[in-house]
Design an enzyme around this catalytic site. Structure first.
Site, PDB file in Angstrom:
ATOM      1  N   LYS A 104       8.761   2.838 -17.274  1.00  0.00           N
ATOM      2  CA  LYS A 104       8.076   4.109 -17.004  1.00  0.00           C
ATOM      3  C   LYS A 104       7.331   4.530 -18.256  1.00  0.00           C
ATOM      4  CE  LYS A 104       7.863   6.961 -13.487  1.00  0.00           C
ATOM      5  NZ  LYS A 104       8.132   6.605 -12.085  1.00  0.00           N
ATOM      6  N   THR A 188       3.649   5.700  -0.892  1.00  0.00           N
ATOM      7  CA  THR A 188       4.948   6.347  -1.110  1.00  0.00           C
ATOM      8  C   THR A 188       5.354   7.148   0.129  1.00  0.00           C
ATOM      9  OG1 THR A 188       4.413   6.460  -3.452  1.00  0.00           O
ATOM     10  CG2 THR A 188       6.263   7.795  -2.714  1.00  0.00           C
ATOM     11  N   ASN A 219       0.547  13.788  -3.391  1.00  0.00           N
ATOM     12  CA  ASN A 219       0.235  12.483  -2.807  1.00  0.00           C
ATOM     13  C   ASN A 219       1.319  11.990  -1.854  1.00  0.00           C
ATOM     14  OD1 ASN A 219      -1.199  10.095  -2.510  1.00  0.00           O
ATOM     15  ND2 ASN A 219       0.033   9.096  -4.075  1.00  0.00           N
ATOM     16  N   SER A 357       2.394  -1.425  -4.887  1.00  0.00           N
ATOM     17  CA  SER A 357       1.923  -1.800  -6.225  1.00  0.00           C
ATOM     18  C   SER A 357       2.168  -3.290  -6.455  1.00  0.00           C
ATOM     19  CB  SER A 357       2.678  -1.024  -7.304  1.00  0.00           C
ATOM     20  OG  SER A 357       2.033   0.183  -7.590  1.00  0.00           O
TER      21      SER A 357
HETATM   22  N1  GLU Z   1       5.440   5.993  -9.901  1.00  0.00           N
HETATM   23  C1  GLU Z   1       5.879   5.354  -8.704  1.00  0.00           C
HETATM   24  C2  GLU Z   1       7.389   5.332  -8.610  1.00  0.00           C
HETATM   25  O1  GLU Z   1       8.053   6.135  -9.199  1.00  0.00           O
HETATM   26  C3  GLU Z   1       5.228   4.002  -8.493  1.00  0.00           C
HETATM   27  C4  GLU Z   1       5.493   2.995  -9.541  1.00  0.00           C
HETATM   28  C5  GLU Z   1       4.641   1.749  -9.372  1.00  0.00           C
HETATM   29  O2  GLU Z   1       3.854   1.691  -8.434  1.00  0.00           O
HETATM   30  O3  GLU Z   1       4.782   0.849 -10.197  1.00  0.00           O
HETATM   31  O4  GLU Z   1       7.961   4.569  -7.878  1.00  0.00           O
END
Ligand code: GLU
Length: 430
Positions: A104, A188, A219, A357
């Site tokens: 992250k 998501t 989103n 992703s």
């Molecule tokens: N930020 C998103 C999550 O918390 C996506 C992470 C990603 O696509 O790598 O799952």
């Protein structure tokens, strides 16, 4: 807050460890982030001054593959928060059986206070600062809270400039024109909807008899609210950071989406002029009131730590689907579990984002691009399969779905860590 978010996240790990037989080596490894980078990002502001922002990137565990996880731009970002989010990504990727580890990133900034020029300079500056820490085979960032496809595009471009070659697979969530995937922007919310539909099927409740409250209309929240509305669920409340609206007979989500898109705030749909005629009778409510509504399903889709030991007792929903990362603290978990509330955890429910992703990364590396139907069909198969396995583990071991999701992920992580050699392996050969 007395305890750190990471130590709270680790409590989930300790709980799940009781139900899996993984080596001590593996569990010890999973307690600590592999590498944490803190950077200072100097940005020339539009008025000529220089401002230095704090940024972070944490790679938690890469045993199962290159690390993966979003980048958040938010005033409350801290290293502790980023480490916890990287921890969750590790378990999320393993729960979905993606060949990826967890990471992250974040910058402590309120992006709403920056001009577009400043935002671009900050995004590029962040990549300059972390370029040696990321890469298509090392660590692959993506969007998270308050970052979007445009920002991902700038970041990919900056990384490509640094490497002197086009590197679309270094980051996901890019605009379609720059190697983005169909369906990533809605992934998501869409994934969460597939999980919700599959699991609610176990409780014999028809959508039109099921009331839902959604906290957060960004989103993820707006997408799941819309899909639930289209499927016939009664979405009776939604909110954003400014506050929320409630209507016992159900809200007209498409109109709310339209107003939110044109004004960027739910405030615009509060009872003013003609809007009232489009959005049927409703009451203004606070975010706190939304969380404690007497509904069947509560969907926290905003930020972490929304339900804590302080307000857990007020929660009246029967089922909670965590679309945000970490919206419930471990103390609150205990209170909600004791009340018999089913909590379907973030590492399963919001995993649609990272799953698509992963699809984007695969497409970038193969050079072959998929249709939206193809992306959604693959997403549905993968996320529903894992949701059903997690539900089966929960039933079999008589444990809450969250612990079951960790058990499921831990088994995969344990196998991968064990295959590198454990104490038993080395000592038995001597
Ligand atoms: N930020 C998103 C999550 O918390 C996506 C992470 C990603 O696509 O790598 O799952």
């Amino acid at each position: 807050m007395a305890t750190s978010i990471l130590s709270d996240a680790n409590r989930r790990l300790e709980r799940a460890l009781k139900y899996v037989s993984i080596s001590d080596d593996a569990s010890e490894r999973l307690r600590y982030p592999k590498a944490s980078l803190t950077v200072s990002i100097p940005v020339r502001m539009d008025d000529g001054t220089l401002k230095v922002f704090q940024g972070y990137r944490v790679r938690y565990d890469d045993t199962r593959g290159p690390t993966k996880g979003g980048i958040r731009f938010h005033p409350d970002v801290t290293l502790d928060e980023v480490q916890s989010l990287a921890f969750w990504m590790t378990f999320k990727c393993a729960a979905l059986n993606l060949p990826l580890g967890g990471a992250k990133g974040g910058v402590t900034v309120n992006p709403k206070e920056l001009s577009k020029f400043e935002l671009e300079r900050l995004s590029r500056g962040y990549i300059d600062a972390i370029a040696n820490f990321i890469g298509p085979d090392v660590d692959v960032p993506a969007p998270d809270v308050y970052t979007n496809p445009m920002i991902m595009g700038w970041m990919m471009d900056q990384y490509s400039i640094i490497c002197r070659k086009l590197s679309p697979a270094v980051i996901t969530g890019k605009p379609l024109s720059m190697g983005g995937s169909q369906g990533r922007d809605t992934a998501t919310g869409t994934g969460a909807f597939y999980v919700l539909q599959a699991l609610m099927g176990r409780f014999n409740k028809a959508p039109h008899q099921t009331t839902v409250a959604v906290q957060g209309f960004g989103n993820a929240g707006s997408v799941i609210a819309r899909l639930l509305f289209d499927a016939g669920y009664q979405v009776v409340a939604v909110s954003d950071s400014q506050g929320g609206i409630y209507a016992a007979q159900g809200l007209d989500i498409p109109s709310i989406q339209q107003f939110k898109a044109s004004t960027r705030s739910l405030k615009a749909v509060y009872c003013e002029g003609t809007v009232c005629n489009v959005i049927n009778d409703h009451t203004d409510i606070t975010n706190e009131e939304l969380l404690s509504l007497d509904v069947d399903i509560l969907v926290p889709a905003a930020l972490e730590n929304q339900i804590t030991a302080t307000n857990a007792d007020t929660i009246r929903a029967r089922y909670i689907f965590e679309v945000a990362n970490g919206p419930i603290t471990s103390e609150a978990d205990d209170i909600l579990n004791a009340k018999g509330i089913y909590i379907f955890p973030d590492i399963l429910v919001n995993a649609g984002g990272v799953t698509v992703s992963y699809f984007e990364w695969v497409q970038n590396r193969s050079g072959l691009y998929w249709s939206l139907e193809d992306v959604n069909a693959r997403l549905k198969t993968m996320i529903v399969t894992e949701a059903e396995r997690i539900w089966a583990i929960a039933q079999e071991l008589a444990i809450p779905p969250r612990t079951a999701a960790y058990v499921h992920a831990l088994e995969r992580l344990g196998d991968a860590l064990n295959d590198k050699g454990t104490r038993d392996y080395y000592v038995s050969g001597i």
